[in-house]
Design an enzyme around this catalytic site. Sequence first.
Site, PDB file in Angstrom:
ATOM      1  N   ASN A   9       0.859  -1.181   0.000  1.00  0.00           N
ATOM      2  CA  ASN A   9       0.000   0.000   0.000  1.00  0.00           C
ATOM      3  C   ASN A   9       0.897   1.233   0.000  1.00  0.00           C
ATOM      4  O   ASN A   9       1.512   1.551   1.012  1.00  0.00           O
ATOM      5  CB  ASN A   9      -0.887  -0.041   1.251  1.00  0.00           C
ATOM      6  CG  ASN A   9      -1.709   1.217   1.424  1.00  0.00           C
ATOM      7  OD1 ASN A   9      -1.814   2.034   0.516  1.00  0.00           O
ATOM      8  ND2 ASN A   9      -2.292   1.367   2.608  1.00  0.00           N
ATOM      9  N   TRP A  10       0.944   1.913  -1.144  1.00  0.00           N
ATOM     10  CA  TRP A  10       1.852   3.066  -1.249  1.00  0.00           C
ATOM     11  C   TRP A  10       1.286   4.300  -0.566  1.00  0.00           C
ATOM     12  O   TRP A  10       1.984   5.298  -0.421  1.00  0.00           O
ATOM     13  CB  TRP A  10       2.127   3.385  -2.724  1.00  0.00           C
ATOM     14  CG  TRP A  10       2.869   2.319  -3.481  1.00  0.00           C
ATOM     15  CD1 TRP A  10       3.211   1.055  -3.044  1.00  0.00           C
ATOM     16  CD2 TRP A  10       3.349   2.403  -4.830  1.00  0.00           C
ATOM     17  NE1 TRP A  10       3.869   0.366  -4.036  1.00  0.00           N
ATOM     18  CE2 TRP A  10       3.975   1.175  -5.145  1.00  0.00           C
ATOM     19  CE3 TRP A  10       3.318   3.403  -5.807  1.00  0.00           C
ATOM     20  CZ2 TRP A  10       4.551   0.918  -6.389  1.00  0.00           C
ATOM     21  CZ3 TRP A  10       3.892   3.154  -7.043  1.00  0.00           C
ATOM     22  CH2 TRP A  10       4.515   1.922  -7.333  1.00  0.00           C
ATOM     23  N   GLU A 166      -4.923  -5.603  10.530  1.00  0.00           N
ATOM     24  CA  GLU A 166      -3.922  -4.561  10.740  1.00  0.00           C
ATOM     25  C   GLU A 166      -4.188  -3.866  12.073  1.00  0.00           C
ATOM     26  O   GLU A 166      -4.994  -2.917  12.131  1.00  0.00           O
ATOM     27  CB  GLU A 166      -4.002  -3.529   9.616  1.00  0.00           C
ATOM     28  CG  GLU A 166      -3.744  -4.101   8.240  1.00  0.00           C
ATOM     29  CD  GLU A 166      -3.250  -3.010   7.295  1.00  0.00           C
ATOM     30  OE1 GLU A 166      -2.111  -3.116   6.844  1.00  0.00           O
ATOM     31  OE2 GLU A 166      -3.984  -2.049   7.066  1.00  0.00           O
ATOM     32  N   GLY A 172       2.608   1.887  10.873  1.00  0.00           N
ATOM     33  CA  GLY A 172       3.505   3.030  10.734  1.00  0.00           C
ATOM     34  C   GLY A 172       4.192   3.433  12.026  1.00  0.00           C
ATOM     35  O   GLY A 172       4.761   4.519  12.110  1.00  0.00           O
ATOM     36  N   GLY A 233       2.991  -1.216   4.308  1.00  0.00           N
ATOM     37  CA  GLY A 233       2.949   0.211   4.039  1.00  0.00           C
ATOM     38  C   GLY A 233       4.344   0.736   3.734  1.00  0.00           C
ATOM     39  O   GLY A 233       4.840   0.637   2.615  1.00  0.00           O
ATOM     40  N   GLY A 234       5.007   1.268   4.761  1.00  0.00           N
ATOM     41  CA  GLY A 234       6.313   1.914   4.596  1.00  0.00           C
ATOM     42  C   GLY A 234       7.320   1.088   3.799  1.00  0.00           C
ATOM     43  O   GLY A 234       7.987   1.610   2.892  1.00  0.00           O
TER      44      GLY A 234
HETATM   45  C1  PEP Z   1      -0.566  -0.112   6.266  1.00  0.00           C
HETATM   46  O1  PEP Z   1      -0.788   1.085   6.335  1.00  0.00           O
HETATM   47  O2  PEP Z   1      -1.367  -0.865   5.694  1.00  0.00           O
HETATM   48  C2  PEP Z   1       0.649  -0.617   6.890  1.00  0.00           C
HETATM   49  C3  PEP Z   1       0.719  -1.885   7.194  1.00  0.00           C
HETATM   50  O3  PEP Z   1       1.631   0.310   7.127  1.00  0.00           O
HETATM   51  P1  PEP Z   1       3.104   0.029   7.733  1.00  0.00           P
HETATM   52  O4  PEP Z   1       3.626  -1.230   7.063  1.00  0.00           O
HETATM   53  O5  PEP Z   1       3.899   1.219   7.358  1.00  0.00           O
HETATM   54  O6  PEP Z   1       2.933  -0.154   9.197  1.00  0.00           O
END
Ligand code: PEP
Length: 249
Positions: A9-10, A166, A172, A233-234
């Site tokens: 997920n960008w 999640e 994040g 995400g990141g």
């Molecule tokens: C997300 O926002 O779906 C996510 C998992 O972010 P991160 O990997 O940055 O925690």
Amino acid sequence: MRKKIVAGNWKMNTLLKDGMELAKAVESLEKEKSSDTLVIIAPPYTHLSRVNDLIEGVKLSAQNCASEESGAYTGEISPDMLVSVGVEYVILGHSERRAYYGEDNELLNKKTKLALSKGLKPIFCCGEVLEERESGKLFDVIREQISVGLAGLTKEDMDQVIIAYEPVWAIGTGVVASPDQAQEMHKFIRDLLVELFHQEVAENMSILYGGSCKPSNAAELFANPDVDGGLIGGAALKAEDFLGIVNAY
Ligand code: PEP
């Protein structure tokens, strides 16, 4: 048989040129991957059409879609529009949509049904905030998000759905759920799918973990029997890190 999936997920990151370079890099690394893991990327709306021309092995997702089919909904993007530029998946119910844009379980149910009716495969997100975990309400919260968000879906619809657990406190933040915490909730979700739908739906469902997943912690998370991959995400913003997670299987 359920699939192993790693989806990136960008969010609202990358301008078109950087996004196209990232997509190309992910596509070329995907060709060398060591497993049969399905790799999905979710760039911003503005990049989808151009990115679709650059990828073949990697699949394309949007980060959201409208709850209405078409018409006077300024600023919205419909499922049909997404399909028309080659999108196959759509992330729905991400905690940022729930928290910042007030998307509730009823609206997400509407979006999920519309997306499915147009041939998009939803990546349906659920997760509790820290207070809900600490006060012991975490299972009630997930039950509500799934039972309302996916209400009225048929067994055939559910074959097209991916669930992402999640925990909001892990998104994040650099704080990752422990493998035991992830497994406990993924097992709860799988058991809930037996209760709400059917044993086969539960067995075939890919349940992804999301929240500060990195190449260094992915292997121990993915080693759990009910964790079928990750929503990233990141770490999805660097092709090497993202494919490092894919290769953690
Ligand atoms: C997300 O926002 O779906 C996510 C998992 O972010 P991160 O990997 O940055 O925690």
